[in-house]
Each structure stands twice: as structure tokens, then as C-alpha cells.
Design a protein around this motif. Structure first.
Motif, PDB file in Angstrom:
ATOM      1  N   GLY A  89      46.707 -53.069  55.595  1.00 25.06           N
ATOM      2  CA  GLY A  89      46.175 -52.957  54.240  1.00 25.06           C
ATOM      3  C   GLY A  89      45.335 -52.008  54.064  1.00 25.06           C
ATOM      4  O   GLY A  89      45.428 -51.421  52.901  1.00 25.06           O
ATOM      5  N   TRP A  90      44.307 -51.665  55.008  1.00 29.25           N
ATOM      6  CA  TRP A  90      43.613 -50.469  54.669  1.00 29.25           C
ATOM      7  C   TRP A  90      44.293 -49.219  54.669  1.00 29.25           C
ATOM      8  O   TRP A  90      44.141 -48.251  53.956  1.00 29.25           O
ATOM      9  N   ALA A  91      45.304 -49.227  55.477  1.00 30.22           N
ATOM     10  CA  ALA A  91      46.278 -47.847  55.453  1.00 30.22           C
ATOM     11  C   ALA A  91      46.835 -47.677  54.052  1.00 30.22           C
ATOM     12  O   ALA A  91      47.062 -46.549  53.447  1.00 30.22           O
ATOM     13  N   LEU A  92      47.269 -48.795  53.587  1.00 32.91           N
ATOM     14  CA  LEU A  92      48.049 -48.713  52.220  1.00 32.91           C
ATOM     15  C   LEU A  92      47.171 -48.379  51.059  1.00 32.91           C
ATOM     16  O   LEU A  92      47.196 -47.410  50.297  1.00 32.91           O
ATOM     17  N   LEU A  93      45.742 -49.111  51.156  1.00 30.21           N
ATOM     18  CA  LEU A  93      44.747 -48.809  50.032  1.00 30.21           C
ATOM     19  C   LEU A  93      44.378 -47.094  50.220  1.00 30.21           C
ATOM     20  O   LEU A  93      44.187 -46.542  49.039  1.00 30.21           O
ATOM     21  N   TYR A  94      44.278 -46.743  51.491  1.00 34.74           N
ATOM     22  CA  TYR A  94      44.159 -45.168  51.708  1.00 34.74           C
ATOM     23  C   TYR A  94      45.116 -44.250  51.002  1.00 34.74           C
ATOM     24  O   TYR A  94      44.843 -43.375  50.166  1.00 34.74           O
ATOM     25  N   ASP A  95      46.226 -44.579  51.513  1.00 29.24           N
ATOM     26  CA  ASP A  95      47.506 -43.933  50.977  1.00 29.24           C
ATOM     27  C   ASP A  95      47.700 -43.921  49.250  1.00 29.24           C
ATOM     28  O   ASP A  95      47.818 -42.753  48.694  1.00 29.24           O
ATOM     29  N   PHE A  96      47.347 -45.129  48.862  1.00 26.71           N
ATOM     30  CA  PHE A  96      47.555 -45.477  47.415  1.00 26.71           C
ATOM     31  C   PHE A  96      46.488 -44.600  46.631  1.00 26.71           C
ATOM     32  O   PHE A  96      46.558 -43.849  45.602  1.00 26.71           O
ATOM     33  N   GLY A  97      45.232 -44.614  47.257  1.00 24.32           N
ATOM     34  CA  GLY A  97      44.033 -43.868  46.664  1.00 24.32           C
ATOM     35  C   GLY A  97      44.313 -42.197  46.662  1.00 24.32           C
ATOM     36  O   GLY A  97      44.009 -41.731  45.500  1.00 24.32           O
ATOM     37  N   VAL A  98      44.957 -41.938  47.774  1.00 26.04           N
ATOM     38  CA  VAL A  98      45.326 -40.402  47.762  1.00 26.04           C
ATOM     39  C   VAL A  98      46.305 -40.091  46.915  1.00 26.04           C
ATOM     40  O   VAL A  98      46.161 -38.961  46.234  1.00 26.04           O
ATOM     41  N   GLY A 156      34.178 -49.893  55.569  1.00 28.28           N
ATOM     42  CA  GLY A 156      33.073 -49.045  56.009  1.00 28.28           C
ATOM     43  C   GLY A 156      33.398 -47.708  55.645  1.00 28.28           C
ATOM     44  O   GLY A 156      34.295 -47.358  54.835  1.00 28.28           O
ATOM     45  N   ASP A 157      33.194 -47.054  56.728  1.00 32.82           N
ATOM     46  CA  ASP A 157      33.438 -45.446  56.544  1.00 32.82           C
ATOM     47  C   ASP A 157      34.952 -45.083  57.171  1.00 32.82           C
ATOM     48  O   ASP A 157      34.869 -44.587  58.354  1.00 32.82           O
ATOM     49  N   TYR A 158      35.730 -45.599  56.471  1.00 31.10           N
ATOM     50  CA  TYR A 158      37.227 -45.421  57.057  1.00 31.10           C
ATOM     51  C   TYR A 158      37.673 -44.067  56.620  1.00 31.10           C
ATOM     52  O   TYR A 158      37.670 -43.434  55.624  1.00 31.10           O
ATOM     53  N   ARG A 159      38.357 -43.297  57.828  1.00 31.30           N
ATOM     54  CA  ARG A 159      38.593 -42.026  57.629  1.00 31.30           C
ATOM     55  C   ARG A 159      37.843 -41.018  57.084  1.00 31.30           C
ATOM     56  O   ARG A 159      36.516 -40.989  57.163  1.00 31.30           O
ATOM     57  N   ASP A 160      38.234 -40.288  55.752  1.00 35.41           N
ATOM     58  CA  ASP A 160      37.294 -39.570  55.134  1.00 35.41           C
ATOM     59  C   ASP A 160      36.855 -40.062  53.904  1.00 35.41           C
ATOM     60  O   ASP A 160      36.472 -39.452  52.672  1.00 35.41           O
ATOM     61  N   PRO A 194      34.130 -41.748  52.517  1.00 36.73           N
ATOM     62  CA  PRO A 194      32.896 -41.381  52.091  1.00 36.73           C
ATOM     63  C   PRO A 194      32.835 -40.078  51.196  1.00 36.73           C
ATOM     64  O   PRO A 194      32.469 -39.910  50.212  1.00 36.73           O
ATOM     65  N   SER A 195      33.633 -38.965  51.857  1.00 37.60           N
ATOM     66  CA  SER A 195      33.277 -37.620  51.284  1.00 37.60           C
ATOM     67  C   SER A 195      34.403 -37.810  49.910  1.00 37.60           C
ATOM     68  O   SER A 195      33.903 -37.241  48.846  1.00 37.60           O
ATOM     69  N   ARG A 196      35.485 -38.566  50.089  1.00 37.43           N
ATOM     70  CA  ARG A 196      36.146 -38.495  48.832  1.00 37.43           C
ATOM     71  C   ARG A 196      35.499 -39.344  47.631  1.00 37.43           C
ATOM     72  O   ARG A 196      35.690 -38.862  46.558  1.00 37.43           O
ATOM     73  N   ILE A 197      34.928 -40.287  48.147  1.00 41.32           N
ATOM     74  CA  ILE A 197      33.865 -41.208  47.009  1.00 41.32           C
ATOM     75  C   ILE A 197      33.159 -40.229  46.498  1.00 41.32           C
ATOM     76  O   ILE A 197      32.808 -40.274  45.164  1.00 41.32           O
ATOM     77  N   ALA A 198      32.353 -39.457  47.337  1.00 42.06           N
ATOM     78  CA  ALA A 198      31.131 -38.280  46.719  1.00 42.06           C
ATOM     79  C   ALA A 198      32.069 -37.360  45.733  1.00 42.06           C
ATOM     80  O   ALA A 198      31.435 -36.987  44.784  1.00 42.06           O
ATOM     81  N   ARG A 199      32.921 -36.907  46.081  1.00 43.48           N
ATOM     82  CA  ARG A 199      33.731 -35.839  45.389  1.00 43.48           C
ATOM     83  C   ARG A 199      34.263 -36.313  44.043  1.00 43.48           C
ATOM     84  O   ARG A 199      33.897 -35.732  42.925  1.00 43.48           O
TER      85      ARG A 199
END
Length: 629
Positions: free
Chosen positions: A578-587, A610-614, A616-621
């Protein structure tokens, strides 16, 4: 009555004192005729002739005496007499030449050269080019240390038409120049020698060696035609290299068998030459390697021959002649596994070169031997497509179903044992599939290749399947896959889709087919199968997420987002998925420019993982983009 010499000389003296010159000459003639070797009297007679103006007679006497002294080694006396002649007749070239020769015999080289030069200048002035050349030749003979004069003398001999003498002079000049370390001049003398004696193989061979020693490979090439190189490995190698570097590859390749036959370390030298010219001329390089391979095979060194070809192919991967040679050597040497690898590369090379007919033949052999290898099936399919075979998938299905099975010719199998081992081979199946039931021939063996590499999600062992097992499953479901069917794979897949509409369990078959298509690189077919599989709630997450990622890779952003969103709506099999899908969908949303939705997904993912992959930096940007900061 005996001749009274003393009385005659006294009488001549009286006559001379009386001024009676003719009478004195007559008396001296008597003395000289009586004793021709009375050189003092002869000299006195010459002087009297000169005083009387009888020049020719004076010269005759002096010349005779000078010749005697010169013959006896009294060079100074001879030179004095010759000088007396030149005082009488300054234009006497014969005497001047003789004086130059006598001077040289005395070691008076400067005098000798000056005298010869005077004669040459006189002849040149009156247009006597041949006469001048003759003097130049003489100048080249008197002083061996004067190499320049010797060079001019050799050229002068050629002008005089004395070719053999000129060639000998050039060869001798080369020897002396080489001994003195004057290599460039020595090489030039050898070139002149070869030019004058073009049919002398020994001469050309010597010249070639000299050129090679001087590092002049291109120069050596001019001397190495015909039989000049003989059986000398160094000369043959030099000639081959010179031909290669001058672009005459055919001539170089013709020499290679002679070079190998010359023995010694010729084969190693040939290999070195091949590697040296490879960057500039792969064709010529292969000619060298090919000849070395033949030499190795000739003494049954199959491993060395194979290693040479494999090294060549590492640098020129799709070189068809080299691959053909490699297959041949592997068969002859019994190198089974390396032969199969060579066949695979040769098939790929044929396909890249557009030689579909040749590729199809080898691909059939590969599939027959290892029907579970998807790469072999794909090679066969590419060949069919290139050959414009109608419905290539139908033919593949028919062949894999056993109706017209693939048949392999194995060069490593003893035909006398084939009948006893064939059944065992068919029963064994692929590695890791022992004990599984198969058809009646090796062409019907099935396997379970790993599905779901980078291009598809991982599947459980029970879901792994290839085309052959898919067809078997269809047969179990009531579809006569092994009976002749109109339309081949297309009709089989159509019936599967139709059945799946009435029975959701068949969505699993579509998912399995999709994985197989992905493994084979049949992306369009995989997309259709995934869409059908995604209709099942049980498979929606896997099918839709796989489809979304596939479409994203193909550049279809809108459709990719649609299917990723569909997958996000379905329950994930576990948290990581589920986390992997959310990450790919967000990207994907971020790349599509949908900043608000992408930010929302990453915030949701951060809350759960939590701090999954990158993240935090994506959220900041994305926050900066959203707020305009």
C-alpha cells in the motif's frame, strides 16, 4: 758485333752540345732500342723529343716509363712522369686520369679527387654527359670512405646503362651506411637496390627487414610482394599488417594461412595484430583471429580457439561471421553450453541484421531444446513477424500445444542412443521441474519461469506459468487447446475472456497471462489482460497498480493516473504494498502537475509510514510550491 752503349751515349752527348738535336735523338734511340728497360735513357730520349717539339713521341716515352714505375709500385716516379706529360699537353685527359689514379694509390685523395673533378668539368663543359658519368664512377671508386661519391657513382652507372653494377654499388653502400648507423641513408640505398632488381626476392626480403628494423612498415610493404616474404613469419606478418593498414584487407587475409603455416610464434603474433587493428578495421581483425582460430583447431586446442572468438565478440558483439565460427568450433570441440550461448547470440545478430529466415531456424532449435525459456519464444516470434507470417501468435500456440512440435537437432547426442534416452529426457523436464508430467517429446516440456521481475509484481509459485501451461489450463477448463483451432492464440485468449465474464475466477488466468506477456515484452497484450483482471475485486489492487505503472512507463500519464487511483481504492495485500502504491501515485501526480493531490497523498503516506523514502523532502518542496514560497 756487340752494341757499344757507352760509346753511343758519349756520341749523343757530343751532338747535343753541338746543338745537333736530331743527331742526339738518333743516338738515344739506338740505346733505348738495344735496352728498352734502360729507363734513364728512355727518360732522356723523351726530354729530347720534347725539346725538338716532337710531342707525341715524348708522351709515348714518358707514358711507357710511368706505366713501368706504377706497375712496380714506384708511384712517386710515375706521378712525376705523368706531370711532365701534362706540362707538354695540358688537355691530355688520359694522362690526367692516370695521374689521379696514381695519386689515389699514394693516398693523396684530395689530389686525386681534384684531378678527376677537373676532367669531369671539362667533359661537362663540352656536353659529354656519358664521359662525365664515367669520371663520376671513377670518383666513387677511389675512396671507400666517401659515401656521397659512391652514391653518385651508383647513379652514374645507371645512367650508363650498367644496371647490375649500379645495383651492386647501392647494396654495398647500404651495408656501409648501416654499419655506420646512418639508417635513413642505408634504407634509401636499399630502396634503390630493390628498384634496380625488382625480381630478386632475396634482395626485397633484405630490404623489408631493414625497413622493419627502421620502423618503416609502410616502406617494407613495397618490397614484400610476390615471393619476397617467403616463409619468414616476420616478413609475412609485416606484409599482412602493411596490407591491412593500407586498406588491402583481401590481400592481407590471403597471407594469413601462410603465416600460420610458418610456425613458431606466428599464431600469437597474428592474434596481437588482430587486436591492434580491431579499433580501425573489425573485418581485418577478424581475418587475423579467424586464421589463429583455425591454427588452434588444427591442433585440437578448442578451448583456446573458443576463448579467442569470445574475446573478439566481447568487443564486436553481433559479428555474424565470428558467431558462425564460434558455433562451428564449439560443435567440433564438444563445448555444449558455450555452443548454446553462441546460438542465442547468433539468432539475435541475425534478427538485428534482418536475416529472419536464418534466425527462425536457430530460434526453433532453441525453443525445442528449452521451451520454458521466454527469450527463445520471443526470438522465434520476432523472426515470424519479420518474415510476415500471418498470425505469428497462432503459430506459436500451435507449436507449443504439440500439434506441430518444435524439433531440435542436438549435435552432442549419439543417435544410436537417442531411442533409449529420448523418453528419459522428455520426462525430466526443465531444471527444477522433475517429476512433472509432460508430452511425448522434448518439444512439449514445460517449466515455470520466474514471472514478475522488474516489469511486473512478484507472483507466488502457484501463479507462475508459461504459454504451454496456460494452454493446458484452458484444456482443463473445457477449451480444446490441443485441437486445431481457428485463430490460434487470439481465439484462445478470446475464449478465455468470454469465460471470465461468467466466472470471476478466470480473472486469475488473465492476471497470469499478463505476467507472461510482461515477461515476453508483449506490452499491448499485457495491458488488455490487466484491464480484464482488474475487474475482479480480489485482483484489482495488483492488476490496476501493475497496469498504472506500465502505462506510466509508456508515457500515458492520464490513463496511468486512472489505474493507479483504481488500485488505491482497492485494499492492499499488506502495508508495504500500500505504501509503495501511494508513493508511486503521488510521484505520478507530482509529475502531472497536480500539486494539491500529490501533497495530500504524501502527507497521508507520512502519517502512516513516517519518513518513507524521500517523502519529507517531497512534502517540503510541494508545500513551497503550494504556498508560493
Amino acid at each position: 758485333m756487340a752494341f757499344d752503349r757507352e760509346t753511343t751515349l758519349k756520341k749523343a752527348e757530343k751532338l747535343l752540345r753541338q746543338g745537333r738535336l736530331e743527331g742526339a735523338i738518333a743516338e738515344y734511340i739506338k740505346v733505348v732500342e738495344d735496352q728498352p728497360s734502360d729507363w734513364n735513357s728512355a727518360n732522356a730520349l723523351g726530354d729530347l723529343y720534347a725539346r725538338a717539339g716532337q710531342t707525341d713521341k715524348a708522351v709515348s716515352q714518358f707514358s711507357r716509363i710511368a706505366e713501368h714505375f706504377s706497375r712496380e709500385g714506384f708511384y712517386q716516379k710515375a706521378a712525376a712522369l705523368l706531370k711532365k706529360i701534362l706540362k707538354i699537353n695540358r688537355d691530355d685527359e688520359v694522362t690526367e686520369i692516370r695521374l689521379a689514379e696514381v695519386s689515389a694509390l699514394q693516398g693523396l685523395m684530395a689530389d686525386a679527387k681534384a684531378q678527376f673533378t677537373t676532367v669531369a668539368a671539362r667533359r661537362r663543359a663540352r656536353g659529354d654527359r656519358r664521359g662525365e658519368a664515367e669520371i663520376v664512377v671513377r670518383l666513387g671508386e677511389i675512396d671507400p670512405a666517401d659515401l656521397d661519391a659512391r652514391r653518385k657513382a651508383a647513379r652514374a652507372l645507371e645512367d650508363l646503362g650498367r644496371i647490375d653494377e649500379a645495383a651492386v654499388r647501392h647494396k654495398a653502400l647500404h651495408d656501409d651506411l648501416a654499419e655506420k648507423g646512418r639508417s635513413p641513408e642505408a634504407l634509401e640505398a636499399l630502396r634503390e637496390f630493390s628498384r634496380l632488381r625488382p625480381s630478386d626476392p632475396d634482395a626485397r626480403g633484405a630490404l623489408a627487414r631493414a625497413a622493419l628494423e627502421a620502423g618503416d612498415v609502410e616502406g617494407a610493404r613495397t618490397f614484400l610482394g610476390g615471393d619476397a616474404s617467403g616463409d619468414d613469419p616476420a616478413l609475412l606478418l609485416a606484409l599482412a599488417e602493411a596490407n591491412i593498414r593500407s586498406g588491402n584487407v583481401a590481400a592481407a587475409i590471403e597471407l594469413l594461412p601462410r603465416l600460420v603455416a610458418a610456425g613458431g610464434d606466428a599464431r600469437d603474433k597474428l592474434v596481437e595484430l588482430g587486436w591492434a587493428v580491431l579499433p580501425q578495421d573489425p573485418v581485418a581483425a577478424f581475418g587475423c583471429i579467424d586464421a589463429a582460430v583455425d591454427a588452434a583447431v588444427g591442433v585440437s586446442e578448442f578451448e583456446k580457439a573458443t576463448a579467442l572468438l569470445e574475446r573478439f565478440l566481447d568487443q564486436v558483439p553481433r559479428h555474424i561471421p565470428a558467431l558462425l565460427k564460434l558455433v562451428e568450433v564449439c560443435v567440433d570441440g564438444g563445448l555444449e553450453s558455450r555452443m548454446y550461448a553462441a546460438q542465442e547470440s547468433l539468432t539475435d545478430a541475425y534478427l538485428d541484421a534482418g536475416q529472419a529466415a536464418e534466425a527462425r531456424v536457430i530460434a526453433e532449435d532453441l525453443v525445442a531444446r528449452e521451451p520454458w525459456e521466454q527469450a527463445h519464444i520471443e526470438r522465434f516470434r520476432r523472426a515470424l513477424v519479420m518474415l510476415r507470417v500471418p498470425h505469428p501468435d497462432d503459430e506459436i500456440a500451435e507449436r507449443l500445444s504439440g500439434q506441430t512440435p518444435f524439433l531440435a537437432t542436438d549435435p552432442f547426442v549419439d543417435l544410436s542412443e537417442a531411442s533409449s534416452t529420448g523418453a528419459e529426457a522428455a520426462a525430466e523436464g526443465p531444471p527444477g521441474a522433475a517429476g512433472e508430467p509432460t508430452g511425448g517429446s522434448i518439444s512439449e516440456k514445460t517449466a515455470e519461469p520466474a514471472i514478475g521481475r522488474q516489469s511486473a509484481p512478484a507472483a507466488s509459485p502457484g501463479d507462475e506459468i508459461d504459454l504451454t501451461s496456460v494452454l493446458g489450463n484452458l484444456e482443463a477448463a473445457g477449451t480444446a487447446a490441443r485441437q486445431p483451432q481457428e485463430g490460434g492464440l487470439d481465439s484462445v485468449f478470446k475464449r478465455l475472456r468470454e469465460t471470465a465474464q461468467g466466472d470471476v475466477d478466470y480473472s486469475a488466468q488473465y492476471m497470469t497471462l499478463a505476467r507472461t506477456y510482461l515477461e515476453m515484452g508483449m506490452m499491448d497484450e499485457a495491458v488488455n489482460a490487466l484491464k480484464t483482471a482488474a475487474q475482479s475485486p480480489r485482483l484489482r489492487f495488483e492488476a490496476a497498480s501493475t497496469l498504472g505503472r506500465l502505462l506510466l512507463a509508456q508515457g500515458d500519464g492520464p490513463q496511468a493516473l486512472h489505474w493507479l487511483e483504481r488500485a488505491n481504492e482497492a485494499p492492499a495485500p499488506d502495508a508495504d504494498a500500500g505504501w509503495a502504491l501511494l508513493y508511486d501515485f503521488g510521484v505520478a501526480l507530482d509529475e502531472a502537475g497536480d500539486t494539491p493531490r500529490a501533497l495530500a497523498l504524501f502527507l497521508e503516506l507520512q502519517a502512516d509510514a513516517g519518513d518513507y523514502r524521500d517523502v519529507p523532502s517531497r512534502i517540503a518542496r510541494l508545500t513551497r510550491v503550494q504556498t508560493g514560497g
